[in-house]
Design an enzyme around this catalytic site. Structure first.
Site, PDB file in Angstrom:
ATOM      1  CG  ASP A   9      -1.650   1.233   1.489  1.00  0.00           C
ATOM      2  OD1 ASP A   9      -2.364   1.659   0.573  1.00  0.00           O
ATOM      3  OD2 ASP A   9      -1.507   1.807   2.583  1.00  0.00           O
ATOM      4  CG  ASP A  11      -1.754   7.713   0.523  1.00  0.00           C
ATOM      5  OD1 ASP A  11      -2.197   8.856   0.617  1.00  0.00           O
ATOM      6  OD2 ASP A  11      -1.303   7.248  -0.539  1.00  0.00           O
ATOM      7  CG  ASP A 167      -1.941   2.199   6.604  1.00  0.00           C
ATOM      8  OD1 ASP A 167      -2.375   3.194   7.210  1.00  0.00           O
ATOM      9  OD2 ASP A 167      -2.188   1.982   5.404  1.00  0.00           O
TER      10      ASP A 167
END
Length: 213
Positions: A9, A11, A167
């Site tokens: 991922d 961001d 995250d």
């Protein structure tokens, strides 16, 4: 388990983009005469793409008659200011360099729009990232597996020796939908309790921990 392909991922995982996202959202809201949002609000709004981010930030969301123009103002501003304060998290560059040294393939899949995803990856990571896939027409956003499948296709790889790193709960779902194990990082936009409540099985505190898995 030895992994040959790492799908990240963007961001909250590789890049700390929160301040630039907040500034861009609030620019568009100010431009439209709408109330601004705090950085903590934006932290919880991100994860499902920038349109969903703005749907959450704009009063009444999609029902607001000015939604489209405010959303476009955000996009235009972010394309010019998405690198103002954004930086890789500490240890990320060393992690990517170590993975490349070991001959691993690296992909980035993001719900951020395609042009911004490509520009950020090129600017910060250059040749360390082999493939960068962002939101575009004709490909479903995460947690659908489409972006991961497209990244693996471009890498000429399969999911047998691939791992997903993210995250958020969206990343956990994306990995599950893609048939990949998931490494959940604790330096991003969601905390440990939240991630465990949403099915996280492998947690890391520092980027270097990923090398030891």
């Amino acid at each position: 388990m030895s992994y040959d392909v790492y799908v990240f991922d963007l961001d909250g995982t590789l890049l700390d983009t929160l301040r630039d996202l907040t500034a861009s959202v609030n620019h568009a809201l100010r431009w439209a005469g709408m109330p601004e949002r705090s950085i903590e609000e934006i932290r919880w709004f991100v994860g499902n793409g920038v349109k969903k981010l703005m749907e959450r930030a704009i009063p009444d969301g999609l029902n607001n008659p000015r939604f489209d123009e405010v959303y476009q103002e955000f996009r235009d501003y972010y394309l010019h200011h998405g690198q103002d304060t954004t930086v890789p998290y500490p240890g990320i560059m060393e992690l990517l360099q170590a993975l490349k040294y070991e001959g691993k393939q690296i992909a980035v899949v993001s719900n951020k729009f395609y042009k911004a995803t490509e520009e950020l990856c090129q600017h910060f990571f250059g040749g360390l990232v082999d493939v960068a896939i962002g939101e575009r027409e004709g490909i479903r956003k995460k947690p659908a597996p489409d972006t991961v499948e497209e990244a693996l296709r471009q890498l000429n790889a399969d999911c047998t020796h691939a791992v997903y790193v993210g995250d958020s709960d969206v990343d956990i779902q994306t990995a599950r939908n893609s048939g990949l194990p998931c490494i959940s990082v604790l330096w991003g936009f969601r905390d440990q309790d939240f991630l465990l409540a949403h099915g996280a099985t492998t947690l890391v505190v520092n980027p270097s921990d990923i090398l030891s898995l």
